[in-house]
Motif scaffolding. Structure first.
Motif, PDB file in Angstrom:
ATOM      1  N   ARG A 145       5.139   0.614   0.698  1.00 53.54           N
ATOM      2  CA  ARG A 145       6.240  -0.251   0.268  1.00 53.54           C
ATOM      3  C   ARG A 145       6.536   0.103  -1.184  1.00 53.54           C
ATOM      4  NH1 ARG A 145       4.027  -4.924  -2.598  1.00 53.54           N
ATOM      5  NH2 ARG A 145       1.774  -4.941  -2.308  1.00 53.54           N
ATOM      6  N   THR A 146       7.666  -0.324  -1.682  1.00 53.21           N
ATOM      7  CA  THR A 146       8.050  -0.058  -3.065  1.00 53.21           C
ATOM      8  C   THR A 146       8.240  -1.367  -3.803  1.00 53.21           C
ATOM      9  OG1 THR A 146       9.141   2.008  -2.485  1.00 53.21           O
ATOM     10  CG2 THR A 146       9.791   1.002  -4.565  1.00 53.21           C
ATOM     11  N   VAL A 147       7.728  -1.413  -5.020  1.00 50.40           N
ATOM     12  CA  VAL A 147       7.924  -2.544  -5.915  1.00 50.40           C
ATOM     13  C   VAL A 147       8.694  -2.000  -7.116  1.00 50.40           C
ATOM     14  CG1 VAL A 147       6.800  -4.297  -7.333  1.00 50.40           C
ATOM     15  CG2 VAL A 147       5.749  -3.590  -5.172  1.00 50.40           C
ATOM     16  N   THR A 148       9.819  -2.639  -7.446  1.00 50.16           N
ATOM     17  CA  THR A 148      10.639  -2.172  -8.562  1.00 50.16           C
ATOM     18  C   THR A 148      10.698  -3.244  -9.638  1.00 50.16           C
ATOM     19  OG1 THR A 148      11.957  -0.830  -7.059  1.00 50.16           O
ATOM     20  CG2 THR A 148      12.912  -1.282  -9.219  1.00 50.16           C
ATOM     21  N   ASP A 149      10.450  -2.823 -10.871  1.00 57.43           N
ATOM     22  CA  ASP A 149      10.558  -3.710 -12.016  1.00 57.43           C
ATOM     23  C   ASP A 149      12.022  -3.700 -12.463  1.00 57.43           C
ATOM     24  OD1 ASP A 149      10.630  -4.939 -14.503  1.00 57.43           O
ATOM     25  OD2 ASP A 149       8.830  -3.953 -15.238  1.00 57.43           O
ATOM     26  N   PRO A 150      12.728  -4.815 -12.327  1.00 59.05           N
ATOM     27  CA  PRO A 150      14.151  -4.824 -12.667  1.00 59.05           C
ATOM     28  C   PRO A 150      14.414  -4.589 -14.160  1.00 59.05           C
ATOM     29  CG  PRO A 150      13.414  -7.035 -12.063  1.00 59.05           C
ATOM     30  CD  PRO A 150      12.264  -6.103 -11.827  1.00 59.05           C
ATOM     31  N   GLU A 151      13.448  -4.953 -15.007  1.00 57.71           N
ATOM     32  CA  GLU A 151      13.624  -4.748 -16.441  1.00 57.71           C
ATOM     33  C   GLU A 151      13.613  -3.275 -16.823  1.00 57.71           C
ATOM     34  OE1 GLU A 151      11.338  -6.705 -19.679  1.00 57.71           O
ATOM     35  OE2 GLU A 151      11.473  -8.442 -18.327  1.00 57.71           O
ATOM     36  N   THR A 152      12.636  -2.537 -16.293  1.00 60.18           N
ATOM     37  CA  THR A 152      12.490  -1.122 -16.659  1.00 60.18           C
ATOM     38  C   THR A 152      13.084  -0.185 -15.619  1.00 60.18           C
ATOM     39  OG1 THR A 152      10.338  -0.939 -15.587  1.00 60.18           O
ATOM     40  CG2 THR A 152      10.354  -1.616 -17.919  1.00 60.18           C
ATOM     41  N   GLU A 153      13.468  -0.751 -14.463  1.00 60.07           N
ATOM     42  CA  GLU A 153      13.973   0.038 -13.337  1.00 60.07           C
ATOM     43  C   GLU A 153      12.956   1.093 -12.888  1.00 60.07           C
ATOM     44  OE1 GLU A 153      17.881   1.499 -14.212  1.00 60.07           O
ATOM     45  OE2 GLU A 153      18.636  -0.500 -14.668  1.00 60.07           O
ATOM     46  N   THR A 154      11.691   0.769 -13.042  1.00 65.35           N
ATOM     47  CA  THR A 154      10.596   1.636 -12.625  1.00 65.35           C
ATOM     48  C   THR A 154      10.196   1.278 -11.203  1.00 65.35           C
ATOM     49  OG1 THR A 154       9.790   1.715 -14.905  1.00 65.35           O
ATOM     50  CG2 THR A 154       8.249   2.376 -13.185  1.00 65.35           C
ATOM     51  N   SER A 155      10.035   2.299 -10.372  1.00 65.44           N
ATOM     52  CA  SER A 155       9.636   2.076  -8.983  1.00 65.44           C
ATOM     53  C   SER A 155       8.179   2.490  -8.783  1.00 65.44           C
ATOM     54  CB  SER A 155      10.522   2.870  -8.037  1.00 65.44           C
ATOM     55  OG  SER A 155      11.841   2.368  -8.091  1.00 65.44           O
ATOM     56  N   ILE A 156       7.395   1.573  -8.267  1.00 63.74           N
ATOM     57  CA  ILE A 156       5.998   1.833  -7.946  1.00 63.74           C
ATOM     58  C   ILE A 156       5.869   1.835  -6.429  1.00 63.74           C
ATOM     59  CG2 ILE A 156       3.607   1.039  -8.178  1.00 63.74           C
ATOM     60  CD1 ILE A 156       4.956   1.937 -10.832  1.00 63.74           C
ATOM     61  N   VAL A 157       5.337   2.915  -5.914  1.00 64.49           N
ATOM     62  CA  VAL A 157       5.092   3.026  -4.488  1.00 64.49           C
ATOM     63  C   VAL A 157       3.660   2.563  -4.243  1.00 64.49           C
ATOM     64  CG1 VAL A 157       4.988   4.592  -2.519  1.00 64.49           C
ATOM     65  CG2 VAL A 157       6.730   4.925  -4.278  1.00 64.49           C
ATOM     66  N   VAL A 158       3.504   1.634  -3.332  1.00 59.32           N
ATOM     67  CA  VAL A 158       2.200   1.065  -3.003  1.00 59.32           C
ATOM     68  C   VAL A 158       1.851   1.467  -1.579  1.00 59.32           C
ATOM     69  CG1 VAL A 158       0.857  -1.067  -2.765  1.00 59.32           C
ATOM     70  CG2 VAL A 158       2.683  -0.919  -4.502  1.00 59.32           C
ATOM     71  N   GLY A 159       0.671   2.031  -1.409  1.00 63.40           N
ATOM     72  CA  GLY A 159       0.161   2.354  -0.089  1.00 63.40           C
ATOM     73  C   GLY A 159      -1.076   1.520   0.172  1.00 63.40           C
ATOM     74  N   SER A 160      -1.061   0.712   1.205  1.00 59.99           N
ATOM     75  CA  SER A 160      -2.162  -0.217   1.476  1.00 59.99           C
ATOM     76  C   SER A 160      -2.967   0.220   2.687  1.00 59.99           C
ATOM     77  CB  SER A 160      -1.615  -1.623   1.706  1.00 59.99           C
ATOM     78  OG  SER A 160      -0.901  -2.055   0.574  1.00 59.99           O
ATOM     79  N   MET A 161      -4.275   0.034   2.569  1.00 58.70           N
ATOM     80  CA  MET A 161      -5.192   0.272   3.685  1.00 58.70           C
ATOM     81  C   MET A 161      -5.211  -0.977   4.555  1.00 58.70           C
ATOM     82  SD  MET A 161      -6.983   3.158   3.748  1.00 58.70           S
ATOM     83  CE  MET A 161      -8.529   2.770   4.545  1.00 58.70           C
ATOM     84  N   SER A 162      -5.382  -0.767   5.816  1.00 51.96           N
ATOM     85  CA  SER A 162      -5.584  -1.889   6.719  1.00 51.96           C
ATOM     86  C   SER A 162      -6.887  -2.580   6.334  1.00 51.96           C
ATOM     87  CB  SER A 162      -5.681  -1.350   8.153  1.00 51.96           C
ATOM     88  OG  SER A 162      -6.103  -2.371   9.020  1.00 51.96           O
ATOM     89  N   ARG A 163      -6.957  -3.857   6.571  1.00 47.34           N
ATOM     90  CA  ARG A 163      -8.180  -4.604   6.259  1.00 47.34           C
ATOM     91  C   ARG A 163      -9.271  -4.339   7.301  1.00 47.34           C
ATOM     92  NH1 ARG A 163      -7.957  -7.664   2.066  1.00 47.34           N
ATOM     93  NH2 ARG A 163      -5.997  -8.419   1.275  1.00 47.34           N
ATOM     94  N   THR A 164      -8.906  -3.768   8.413  1.00 42.91           N
ATOM     95  CA  THR A 164      -9.843  -3.526   9.488  1.00 42.91           C
ATOM     96  C   THR A 164     -10.332  -2.081   9.452  1.00 42.91           C
ATOM     97  OG1 THR A 164      -8.608  -5.080  10.844  1.00 42.91           O
ATOM     98  CG2 THR A 164     -10.181  -3.660  11.987  1.00 42.91           C
ATOM     99  N   ILE A 165     -11.604  -1.908   9.649  1.00 46.28           N
ATOM    100  CA  ILE A 165     -12.151  -0.558   9.746  1.00 46.28           C
ATOM    101  C   ILE A 165     -12.519  -0.317  11.194  1.00 46.28           C
ATOM    102  CG2 ILE A 165     -14.038   0.974   9.083  1.00 46.28           C
ATOM    103  CD1 ILE A 165     -14.287  -0.514   6.506  1.00 46.28           C
ATOM    104  N   TYR A 166     -11.960   0.742  11.762  1.00 48.30           N
ATOM    105  CA  TYR A 166     -12.280   1.098  13.130  1.00 48.30           C
ATOM    106  C   TYR A 166     -13.300   2.212  13.125  1.00 48.30           C
ATOM    107  CZ  TYR A 166      -8.082  -1.552  14.108  1.00 48.30           C
ATOM    108  OH  TYR A 166      -7.156  -2.560  14.190  1.00 48.30           O
ATOM    109  N   PRO A 167     -14.325   2.105  13.975  1.00 44.98           N
ATOM    110  CA  PRO A 167     -15.363   3.145  14.012  1.00 44.98           C
ATOM    111  C   PRO A 167     -14.818   4.471  14.535  1.00 44.98           C
ATOM    112  CG  PRO A 167     -15.876   1.344  15.555  1.00 44.98           C
ATOM    113  CD  PRO A 167     -14.586   1.014  14.878  1.00 44.98           C
TER     114      PRO A 167
END
Length: 167
Positions: A145-167
């Motif tokens: 997902r992307t989070v953008t700071d409207p003040e600086t117009e900087t875009s941070i891309v966030v990649g999240s791991m699932s909370r579940t670990i599959y063997p």
């Protein structure tokens, strides 16, 4: 918290300010940057080396937040950057390859091995790179997902791991 491509260490220091008992680990390939980060990030573990290669193995699977300040400027666009970047930054800190995502691909490919369940990878990207950066993270098994700071117009891309670990 892991700060890859840490440069002076400012990002990791700022992100952990006021958070008690956080373990801040940082790494950079540039010896001068590592020396500076060691001065700035007192109490942090700062390593010299290429991305994850520099890190202690006990971090695998335990990183809650991975800050990856990777170079993301496409090689052909470096000449058009403002002078303060072109003159004062090392080329390796700017040059992200043909599309600007070369280093991000390397980080994303290894990030799932280092992130804890529910952990997040955060990286900056240019607006024209957002869709491609999401694809890089998705291909590595991260939810982008992307989070953008409207003040600086900087875009941070966030990649999240699932909370579940599959063997």
């Amino acid at each position: 918290m892991l700060d890859l491509c840490c440069g002076t260490g400012a990002l990791g220091v700022t992100a952990t300010r006021g958070i008690p008992d956080v373990r801040l680990v940082a790494a950079d390939i540039d010896p001068a940057a590592v020396a500076c980060a060691r001065r700035n990030a007192t109490g942090a573990e700062v390593y010299e080396g290429d991305l994850f290669d520099a890190l202690p193995d006990d971090l695998r699977g335990r990183v809650d937040v991975l800050l990856a300040n990777v170079p993301y400027v496409p090689t052909a666009q470096i000449a058009f950057l403002p002078e303060e970047f072109r003159v004062h930054e090392r080329r390796a800190a700017l040059d992200g390859g043909d599309d600007g995502l070369r280093v991000l691909r390397r980080v994303a490919a290894q990030a799932p091995d280092w992130l804890a369940p529910g952990g997040h990878l955060l990286t900056e990207a240019g607006d024209a790179q957002l869709d491609a950066a999401h694809g890089v993270l998705r291909a590595a098994g991260l939810e982008p997902r992307t989070v953008t700071d409207p003040e600086t117009e900087t875009s941070i891309v966030v990649g999240s791991m699932s909370r579940t670990i599959y063997p």
